[in-house]
Design an enzyme around this catalytic site. Structure first.
Site, short mmCIF file in Angstrom:
data_model
loop_
_atom_site.label_atom_id
_atom_site.label_comp_id
_atom_site.label_asym_id
_atom_site.label_seq_id
_atom_site.Cartn_x
_atom_site.Cartn_y
_atom_site.Cartn_z
CG ASP A 136 29.44 27.95 3.31
OD1 ASP A 136 28.65 27.21 3.91
OD2 ASP A 136 30.58 28.22 3.75
CB CYS A 190 26.51 5.11 4.48
SG CYS A 190 26.95 6.83 4.15
CB CYS A 193 30.74 2.05 5.96
SG CYS A 193 32.30 2.92 6.19
CB CYS A 196 32.74 9.10 8.83
SG CYS A 196 30.99 8.63 8.86
CB CYS A 200 34.73 11.65 15.23
SG CYS A 200 34.50 13.32 15.88
CB CYS A 216 32.42 19.43 15.09
SG CYS A 216 33.17 19.36 13.45
CB CYS A 243 38.86 18.22 11.78
SG CYS A 243 39.16 16.46 12.07
CB CYS A 246 34.45 12.46 9.66
SG CYS A 246 33.94 14.12 9.17
CB CYS A 250 34.53 8.71 3.13
SG CYS A 250 33.12 8.11 2.16
#
Length: 351
Positions: A136, A190, A193, A196, A200, A216, A243, A246, A250
């Site tokens: 990360d 996906c 769909c 997500c 938001c 965001c 948060c 989203c 799923c």
């Protein structure tokens, strides 16, 4: 695949499982050119907000070989943090703050990196190769690499979605000089769909597979250092750190098993449902003590208290007037402004 490479890959998968990883795959050390083009377009549009570190090392992020020319293969690993409770459980409990699932336990940077180092050390012993590990904080595009390694696909919320673990995977990478055969890449599932996108609160998705970080809630509550823009404050609700909306909505999460999550990420009681009044009362020393060993500690007391003030204003709870008022004289200018806003909001909500 030659027998020796096949045996090594299978042994690597077993070793990764022993170290707590739920998914492992092999990616080529060259990302598709479109990945770099999309990153540069995203940066040119300014959607990274204050995250200038993404601009400064964009070339290394776009191509693993630019970061380390000797790399031949990227081993991508995923560690599950699938929650046992509903991430929306506190949505209507306005005097408590919502902390993102990933930050309720131990700091994933430490947990994942330690497991990566042990796995990489084992690999060096087995194959006499060179390795580098990343979690990360380096210029590595973990999500495209995870898709290339078959861990899942980048969903419309731009995060990795796994058929087995839903949206709940921490990603780590081992760059190596070994030349291993790549896994079958992930395939987008996906379909039509849009869950997500629809959920938001701040409309941070200009289009499917696109995220504007500036809108965001995760960016606003964690990365953004100044006052939170007025147009997003009401939509933040009682989110005080990150948060999950989203991710949590799923449909693929139905296959994720909380039992597969690494136990290090089990929520600490004080982080699962923190009272806003308690957060507002924190000084710097208290903050460091409460959030020791948590990724939240990196954000610092001032941003956390700022976020709690926004949530307090959204709560309309008269019981939070006193702790908010006490922050009107805080040393931090951003906190003082947020306190004034919160008090105005609470006052306007009273009969």
């Amino acid at each position: 695949m030659p027998d020796d490479k096949l045996r090594l890959t299978k042994a690597l998968e077993n070793r990764a499982t022993e170290e707590g990883f739920a998914a492992v795959g092999i990616a080529p050390a060259r990302l598709a050119p479109k990945t770099g083009l999309r990153l540069r377009q995203w940066l040119e549009e300014g959607r990274q907000g204050d995250m200038l570190w993404m601009v400064n090392r964009a070339d290394e992020r776009s191509d693993p070989a630019t970061l380390w020319p000797e790399v031949q293969t990227v081993i991508m690993l995923g560690m599950s943090y699938a929650p046992a409770t509903d991430p929306f459980a506190l949505e209507q409990i306005s005097d408590h703050g919502r902390i993102s699932v990933y930050a309720q336990g131990k700091d994933y940077h430490d947990v994942v990196k330690s497991a990566l180092k042990r796995t990489a050390r084992w690999l060096v012993e087995q194959a006499a190769c060179e390795v580098k590990v990343f979690v990360d904080t380096a210029p590595v595009m973990e999500k495209p690499l995870a898709e290339a390694a078959g861990l899942g696909w980048q969903g419309k919320h731009t995060n990795i979605v796994s058929r087995d673990h839903g949206s709940w995977l921490f990603l780590g990478a081992i760059y190596t000089t070994l030349d291993l055969a790549p896994s079958e890449p992930g395939r987008d599932r996906c379909g039509s769909c849009s869950a997500c996108q629809d959920i938001c609160p701040t409309g941070a998705f200009p289009a499917p597979y696109q995220l504007d970080a500036r809108a965001c809630i995760s960016y606003l509550t964690i990365e953004h250092k100044g006052p939170i823009p007025l147009q997003y404050r009401k939509a933040i609700g009682n989110h005080i750190y990150g948060c999950d909306d989203c991710l949590a909505v799923c449909p693929w999460n139905k296959f994720a098993k909380a039992g597969a999550a690494n136990r290090a990420f089990l929520p600490r009681a004080e982080l699962a449902a923190p009272a806003l009044a308690d957060i507002l009362a924190l000084d710097d020393a208290d903050f460091r003590q409460v959030f020791s060993g948590s990724p939240i500690k990196r954000t610092g007391r001032n941003r956390m208290v700022r976020n709690a003030l926004i949530a307090a204003g959204n709560s309309g709870d008269a019981n939070l007037i006193a702790p908010a008022r006490a922050l009107l004289d805080d040393a931090d200018e951003v906190i003082r402004e947020a306190a004034g806003w919160a008090l105005d909001q609470i006052a306007s909500a009273q009969p």
